[in-house]
Design a protein around this motif. Structure first.
Motif, PDB file in Angstrom:
ATOM      1  N   LEU A 236       0.717  -1.057  -0.117  1.00  0.00           N
ATOM      2  CA  LEU A 236      -0.037  -0.103  -0.059  1.00  0.00           C
ATOM      3  C   LEU A 236       0.740   1.322   0.197  1.00  0.00           C
ATOM      4  O   LEU A 236       0.262   2.308  -0.728  1.00  0.00           O
ATOM      5  CB  LEU A 236      -0.930   0.038   1.343  1.00  0.00           C
ATOM      6  N   GLN A 237       1.951   1.300   0.715  1.00  0.00           N
ATOM      7  CA  GLN A 237       3.016   2.282   0.679  1.00  0.00           C
ATOM      8  C   GLN A 237       3.458   2.522  -0.715  1.00  0.00           C
ATOM      9  O   GLN A 237       3.441   3.710  -1.061  1.00  0.00           O
ATOM     10  CB  GLN A 237       3.976   2.152   1.723  1.00  0.00           C
ATOM     11  N   ASN A 238       3.835   1.491  -1.515  1.00  0.00           N
ATOM     12  CA  ASN A 238       4.415   1.674  -2.643  1.00  0.00           C
ATOM     13  C   ASN A 238       3.448   2.205  -3.689  1.00  0.00           C
ATOM     14  O   ASN A 238       3.561   2.692  -4.740  1.00  0.00           O
ATOM     15  CB  ASN A 238       4.896   0.295  -3.179  1.00  0.00           C
ATOM     16  N   GLN A 239       2.064   2.063  -3.288  1.00  0.00           N
ATOM     17  CA  GLN A 239       0.966   2.734  -4.262  1.00  0.00           C
ATOM     18  C   GLN A 239       0.683   3.943  -4.026  1.00  0.00           C
ATOM     19  O   GLN A 239      -0.175   4.811  -4.438  1.00  0.00           O
ATOM     20  CB  GLN A 239      -0.247   1.924  -4.292  1.00  0.00           C
ATOM     21  N   GLY A 240       1.625   4.793  -2.881  1.00  0.00           N
ATOM     22  CA  GLY A 240       1.376   6.297  -2.498  1.00  0.00           C
ATOM     23  C   GLY A 240       0.452   6.545  -1.551  1.00  0.00           C
ATOM     24  O   GLY A 240      -0.030   7.631  -1.236  1.00  0.00           O
ATOM     25  N   LEU A 241       0.134   5.338  -0.563  1.00  0.00           N
ATOM     26  CA  LEU A 241      -1.017   5.776   0.279  1.00  0.00           C
ATOM     27  C   LEU A 241      -0.337   5.930   1.603  1.00  0.00           C
ATOM     28  O   LEU A 241       0.886   5.333   1.836  1.00  0.00           O
ATOM     29  CB  LEU A 241      -1.915   4.597   0.368  1.00  0.00           C
TER      30      LEU A 241
END
Length: 302
Positions: free
Chosen positions: A185-190
């Motif tokens: 999820l972090q890698n998706q910019g969240l």
């Protein structure tokens, strides 16, 4: 057929009805045209007023535009930027107070809440009813180890497909395997908050910043950090010192007042013998006067 008083003109009933309808229609057209002309004139006048340089440069117009922009921006944010909560209901239970606290640490409104569990398992009890009444979407998974975790991870990996406006996600589970979901999820910019339980506390970790927040389930309140505890203790000590100083000042004022009154009483006591002496002199003079009057009376009598 209808005839007039002179019986010269004869008109059928149908023709008379048609003539009346045409006449009414013409009157309505004229009225509508008049109203339309009036409305057009009024609109032109309003536009001339609104678009005039004086109005466009006025403070009222600037305030109106500013308020309109603020409301539009807030509405746009509320419509496009949200937070989302994913709950492993087999691993972690959230009461209403805990949920409200989690919502309070999010920057965006907590719009959607999704709970994963095998709802046929007796261990879940009536948790499905409670969560459903609180607005959760319930996702059922078959029985099996880490089944809820696997479903959460699969759903979370493509969460932007279903909720393209989400900006923050709360991953609520103490299972360490969900760290993979957090990373994805972090890698998706969240912005990702990992919520775990330790004893009677919830540990909320902001995976993007590393900031830790603690929440006491027993006390239903946030557990302050060490720095905040030290600050609160220092404030308590300072307040207590201020209170003691204020009491000492009051005591000093009372002592001074007492001393002043004592000095007044002492002065009064030192002056008391003088008063008694004066009274004695007056009494002696009165007695002497009475004796002299008696002697004078005796001489006169003889």
């Amino acid at each position: 057929m209808l005839a007039n008083s002179n019986s010269h003109t004869k008109v059928s009933t149908a023709e008379a009805t048609e003539f009346s309808l045409v006449n009414n229609l013409l009157e309505e057209k004229i009225t509508e045209k008049s109203l339309s002309s009036f409305s057009l004139a009024l609109a032109e006048e309003l536009l001339q007023t609104i678009l005039s340089p004086d109005w466009l440069e006025s403070a009222v117009f600037s305030q109106f535009i500013q308020k309109f922009q603020q409301k539009a921006e807030i509405k746009h944010q509320l419509e496009t930027e949200i937070s989302l909560l994913l709950l492993d209901a087999e691993n972690l239970k959230l009461d209403i107070n805990s949920e409200l606290f989690l919502a309070s640490i999010c920057k965006y409104p907590l719009q959607f809440k999704i709970a994963f569990a095998n709802w046929r398992n007796p261990s879940t009890g009536k948790q499905d009813i409670e969560l459903y009444n609180r607005g959760y979407q319930l996702v059922h998974v078959p029985e099996g180890k880490n089944s809820a975790d696997a479903k959460m991870s699969a759903f979370g990996a493509c969460v932007l497909r279903y909720y393209p406006t989400v900006k923050e996600i709360l991953v609520c589970s103490s299972d360490g395997i969900l760290i993979h979901l957090c990373n994805e999820l972090q890698n998706q910019g969240l912005t990702v908050y990992w919520v775990r339980r330790q004893d009677q506390n919830l540990h909320i970790e902001n995976r993007n910043t590393g900031k830790l927040t603690h929440y006491s389930l027993a006390m239903a309140t946030e557990v302050p950090s060490l720095e905040k505890v030290v600050e609160q203790i220092q404030n308590l000590i300072k307040n207590e010192q201020d209170s003691i100083n204020a009491r000492l000042q009051s005591l000093s004022a009372i002592t001074s007042l007492f001393q002043e009154r004592s000095n007044i009483n002492i002065k009064r006591n030192t002056k008391q013998p003088e008063n008694e002496e004066i009274i004695t002199i007056i009494d002696n003079l009165s007695a002497q006067s009475i004796q002299e009057e008696k002697e004078n009376y005796m001489e006169v009598s003889n």
